[in-house]
Design a protein around this motif. Structure first.
Motif, PDB file in Angstrom:
ATOM      1  N   UNK A 580      36.755  31.590  45.376  1.00  0.00           N
ATOM      2  CA  UNK A 580      36.415  32.543  44.396  1.00  0.00           C
ATOM      3  C   UNK A 580      36.046  32.171  42.950  1.00  0.00           C
ATOM      4  N   UNK A 581      36.148  30.760  42.698  1.00  0.00           N
ATOM      5  CA  UNK A 581      35.854  30.331  41.468  1.00  0.00           C
ATOM      6  C   UNK A 581      34.407  29.836  41.451  1.00  0.00           C
ATOM      7  N   UNK A 582      33.401  30.792  41.846  1.00  0.00           N
ATOM      8  CA  UNK A 582      32.051  30.246  42.099  1.00  0.00           C
ATOM      9  C   UNK A 582      31.182  29.646  41.052  1.00  0.00           C
ATOM     10  N   UNK A 583      31.587  30.025  39.792  1.00  0.00           N
ATOM     11  CA  UNK A 583      31.052  29.402  38.360  1.00  0.00           C
ATOM     12  C   UNK A 583      31.424  28.049  38.566  1.00  0.00           C
ATOM     13  N   UNK A 584      32.593  27.785  38.400  1.00  0.00           N
ATOM     14  CA  UNK A 584      33.251  26.495  38.365  1.00  0.00           C
ATOM     15  C   UNK A 584      32.832  25.505  39.547  1.00  0.00           C
ATOM     16  N   UNK A 585      32.779  25.995  40.682  1.00  0.00           N
ATOM     17  CA  UNK A 585      32.357  25.138  41.848  1.00  0.00           C
ATOM     18  C   UNK A 585      31.016  24.807  41.768  1.00  0.00           C
ATOM     19  N   UNK A 586      30.153  25.743  41.380  1.00  0.00           N
ATOM     20  CA  UNK A 586      28.716  25.255  41.317  1.00  0.00           C
ATOM     21  C   UNK A 586      28.551  24.377  40.073  1.00  0.00           C
ATOM     22  N   UNK A 587      29.115  24.303  39.188  1.00  0.00           N
ATOM     23  CA  UNK A 587      29.009  23.647  37.817  1.00  0.00           C
ATOM     24  C   UNK A 587      29.356  22.175  38.295  1.00  0.00           C
ATOM     25  N   UNK A 588      30.685  21.938  38.802  1.00  0.00           N
ATOM     26  CA  UNK A 588      31.228  20.812  39.270  1.00  0.00           C
ATOM     27  C   UNK A 588      30.294  20.076  40.234  1.00  0.00           C
ATOM     28  N   UNK A 591      26.932  19.017  38.770  1.00  0.00           N
ATOM     29  CA  UNK A 591      27.059  17.670  37.807  1.00  0.00           C
ATOM     30  C   UNK A 591      27.094  16.325  38.700  1.00  0.00           C
ATOM     31  N   UNK A 592      27.977  16.639  39.833  1.00  0.00           N
ATOM     32  CA  UNK A 592      28.321  15.640  40.613  1.00  0.00           C
ATOM     33  C   UNK A 592      26.855  15.161  41.447  1.00  0.00           C
ATOM     34  N   UNK A 593      26.158  15.922  42.002  1.00  0.00           N
ATOM     35  CA  UNK A 593      24.972  15.788  42.575  1.00  0.00           C
ATOM     36  C   UNK A 593      23.746  15.305  41.554  1.00  0.00           C
ATOM     37  N   UNK A 674      30.862  26.255  33.414  1.00  0.00           N
ATOM     38  CA  UNK A 674      32.249  26.278  33.307  1.00  0.00           C
ATOM     39  C   UNK A 674      32.978  26.736  32.047  1.00  0.00           C
ATOM     40  N   UNK A 675      32.144  27.021  30.997  1.00  0.00           N
ATOM     41  CA  UNK A 675      32.860  27.778  29.738  1.00  0.00           C
ATOM     42  C   UNK A 675      32.049  29.180  29.272  1.00  0.00           C
ATOM     43  N   UNK A 676      30.824  29.132  29.976  1.00  0.00           N
ATOM     44  CA  UNK A 676      29.960  30.250  29.120  1.00  0.00           C
ATOM     45  C   UNK A 676      29.708  31.066  30.286  1.00  0.00           C
ATOM     46  N   UNK A 677      29.750  30.908  31.640  1.00  0.00           N
ATOM     47  CA  UNK A 677      29.408  32.071  32.494  1.00  0.00           C
ATOM     48  C   UNK A 677      30.554  33.159  32.580  1.00  0.00           C
ATOM     49  N   UNK A 678      29.981  34.282  33.016  1.00  0.00           N
ATOM     50  CA  UNK A 678      30.885  35.566  32.940  1.00  0.00           C
ATOM     51  C   UNK A 678      31.964  35.310  34.001  1.00  0.00           C
ATOM     52  N   UNK A 679      33.250  35.650  33.413  1.00  0.00           N
ATOM     53  CA  UNK A 679      34.671  35.833  34.153  1.00  0.00           C
ATOM     54  C   UNK A 679      34.894  34.246  34.476  1.00  0.00           C
TER      55      UNK A 679
END
Length: 727
Positions: A580-588, A591-593, A674-679
């Protein structure tokens, strides 16, 4: 001895008042006991508060704990002292009347008249100050001869209460630790700054001439048990002027703490009344002045100020000071309601003659002074009948009518203080009740810790991004150094034949100069590119150094959630995050890739600048001239390599800022996610709530917090319970 009849009903009233006071003393004992228990409960609570503050608590709880005012314990101590004095006062079996006055004012004469004792027992010498110690005179009906119980100082009491004040007040330096030391070592000389004071010199004389010089005469009495002496022996212990059969001065009074004299007053049925005979003031004896204050505050119920008006008498500083001493000693006791002023009238034929007019004058002027007494009486203190009718009877009548109300007023004030203290304790305990309300609350703890996490995370990431933005067009120093090294290797290790003989051998191998030339181009080109293959990795390392900056920030706020400090940290967090943490998962994940090496960016750029090193783009054409063909091929190869190196260096210099630029956009993309996206804050909250035990050590202590909170509540409830006993 002639006895005077007294109203028996008045006597019964006085005795009834004493019994009532004694009943109230038992109530005070109960209040004291409750107050002691309450104090203990607060002391325990304060101790636990101190432990909390030492071990550290959350900011909210710490602030609330600091707001609890435990100085109220000092207020309890003050009230306990007051209640003890009141208990002592109400527990007595007598009403104590203290007779206070300067020397030679008629104080002793009044006591003689009231008690029937002789001037041997109550000295009134015409010279000097005769009374040497405190005497309590108790009425004991039908006692034929007076007897006295003499109490002596213990050695420690004598050292602390008698000697020490002299050394401290006169500035004599180190005090003697024991009486033995005092006996061996005379007091040091009076300090220079004290030698101009007649008062200090007189005090020093008491210490040196009386206490030190006579130590051998009275020292044996210290630590002695109470003794009972007959009337004829009393002067040996209470007066300063007694002498033995050989004419030597008796100084027993120096070791006497107090003396209780029992005798039959010349009045029948006066009730349980006792008189306190204090040494005359005006004497420079430091100890008696201090003792007066102590006696008035602890032993006196009623005070008689005695003054014999002299010629040109006025209410001067000395008499105002005497009253002030008594008022200070009694503190909140209503002195104006429990004291008389006795103006001692003398008649013709006595020293000073008839002073009736001066007595009347001072009586009239008294109201214009700060001295406030219940009544001002003129009486001849040496006349037993007049002492009875003008002094004792008015006192007894006044006591009957007013002692009960005075005591009630005093008691009421104590009760008011107790009630105020009870309320103040309640206020502080209410603070204590709420101090740790949420201390063991996991939800509150999470909100507090998450607020700190979010504030610090956003602040640190924004600061990092601002720094990268500021430097995004700046040279990447490490990457620049690697480029220089690669160019240097390229120019040094060219991969070109060093002699024409090598070219000839290659021609013989292939049977063609063109084929040999093309083969050399392939070797030189691959060797050339080999020197730059590491630059893609170098650029990637520059990006990874920025990734590590991000990892360092995030890991610093995630406790023990992930142990790794490597790039894999990003992948581990990605896997821990819920779907459910789509923004966080996409951000990490992004950055990793994020990777430049896979794209072959450097080699792609270089290949655009080395086309001439390809056979299809650069056919060898034999030139006419003086050079052999092998030399022509070698020169051509060297020229082509030089051109490729120069153009490659120029191209690479154009991208020295790209790692900084790529790093900025890479981190900006991450920060956005990770800090600016909605929700996204909600995504963090859900994730960290699940992992809170690993992220914050405080959650591992939550059980301890709950137990501490339980203990605190129990202590508060106990304090509230005992505080309720004060009402």
């Amino acid at each position: 001895m002639k006895t005077i009849q007294i109203d028996i009903r008045r006597t019964e009233r006085i005795n009834a008042i004493i019994q009532q006071r004694q009943r109230f003393a038992r109530r005070i004992e109960r209040d004291k006991a409750n107050l002691e228990v309450c104090k203990l409960a607060l002391v325990n609570l304060k101790q636990y508060q101190s432990e909390f503050q030492e071990n550290g608590v959350d900011a909210t709880s710490a602030k609330r704990l600091r707001e609890i005012d435990f100085t109220i314990i000092n207020q309890i101590d003050n009230l306990l002292d007051l209640l003890e004095k009141l208990r002592s006062r109400c527990s007595r079996s007598t009403i104590n009347i203290a007779v206070v006055g300067y020397a030679r004012q008629g104080k002793s004469r009044l006591l003689q008249s009231l008690t029937g004792l002789s001037n041997q027992v109550i000295p009134d010498g015409a010279e000097g100050y005769c009374t040497g110690t405190l005497s309590k005179i108790v009425h004991q009906p039908r006692l034929q001869k007076a007897v006295a119980a003499v109490n002596f100082y213990s050695a420690s009491e004598f050292q602390n209460q008698v000697l020490a004040p002299y050394y401290e007040t006169l500035g004599l330096g180190k005090k003697p630790i024991t009486v033995e030391e005092f006996a061996r070592t005379p007091p040091p000389a009076l300090p220079l700054e004290k030698k101009d004071s007649e008062f200090d010199k007189a005090r020093y004389g008491h210490l040196r001439k009386d206490y030190y010089s006579n130590i051998a005469k009275y020292r044996h009495l210290l630590n002695s048990p109470t003794i009972e002496v007959a009337e004829s022996e009393i002067p040996q212990y209470v007066t300063q002027d007694a002498k033995n059969q050989t004419g030597d001065k008796i100084v027993n009074y120096l070791a006497v703490k107090d003396c209780v004299i029992s005798c039959s007053f010349p009045y029948e049925d006066i009730g349980q009344i006792s008189l306190l005979d204090l040494p005359g003031l005006g004497d420079t004896n430091l100890i008696e002045a201090e003792r007066l204050i102590k006696i008035l505050s602890e032993a006196a119920d009623f005070i008689l100020f005695v003054r014999r008006p002299e010629a040109n008498a006025v209410w001067g500083e000395a008499h105002l000071k005497l009253y002030q001493i008594a008022r200070n000693a009694l503190a909140n006791f209503p002195l104006s309601k429990c004291s008389f002023m006795i103006l001692n009238r003398t008649k013709h034929g006595v020293e000073g003659g008839d002073n009736g007019y001066r007595c009347q004058k001072l009586q009239a002027e008294l109201k214009e002074t700060p001295i406030r007494v219940a009544k001002c009486i003129i009486a001849d203190c040496s006349d037993s009948q007049e002492a009875f009718t003008e002094v004792l009877e008015p006192i007894l009548d006044y006591l009957v009518e007013n002692v009960e109300s005075i005591e009630k007023e005093y008691i009421r004030e104590c009760e008011q203080q107790l009630d105020i203290l009870h309320q103040n304790i309640g206020i502080e305990l209410d603070k204590a009740s709420s101090a740790l309300t949420r201390y063991g609350d996991g939800d509150l703890l999470f909100e507090q810790l998450f607020e700190q996490f979010w504030r610090k995370l956003t602040n640190d990431l924004e600061k990092l991004l601002a720094e990268l933005k500021q430097n995004r067009n700046s040279l990447d120093i490490e990457f620049e150094e690697r480029v220089k090294n690669a160019i240097q290797r390229c120019r040094t290790d060219v991969g070109i034949p060093t002699t024409t003989e090598e070219i000839a051998q290659r021609r013989h191998l292939f049977g063609s100069y063109n084929t040999a030339y093309n083969d050399f181009l392939h070797e030189i080109r691959t060797n050339f590119l080999e020197h730059f293959l590491s630059l893609d990795r170098a650029m990637q390392l520059s990006l990874e150094s920025r990734k590590y900056l991000v990892i360092k920030i995030i890991k610093s706020y995630l406790g023990e959630l992930v142990n790794s400090h490597e790039i894999e940290f990003l992948q581990i967090i990605y896997k821990l995050l819920p779907d459910s943490a789509s923004n966080l998962k996409r951000g990490f994940q992004k950055l990793y890739e994020f990777d430049v090496s896979n794209a072959g960016k450097i080699i792609r750029l270089l290949r655009l600048n080395i086309d001439k090193l390809k056979p299809d783009n650069n056919q060898f054409e034999e030139a006419t001239g003086e050079f052999k063909i092998e030399e022509q091929i070698l020169n051509t190869l060297q020229k082509l390599h030089q051109e490729a190196a120069d153009t490659s260096e120029q191209a690479l210099n154009q991208i020295l800022c790209e790692p900084s630029t790529d790093a900025y956009f890479m981190v900006e993309e991450f920060v956005d996610r990770v800090i600016r996206a909605k929700n996204v804050q909600l995504e963090w909250r859900i994730f960290l709530r699940k992992e809170s035990l690993k992220v914050w050590s405080e959650f591992a202590q939550i059980e301890d917090r709950l137990q501490q909170q339980k203990t605190w509540r129990a202590l508060v409830e106990r304090a509230k319970e005992v505080n309720g006993l004060l009402t």
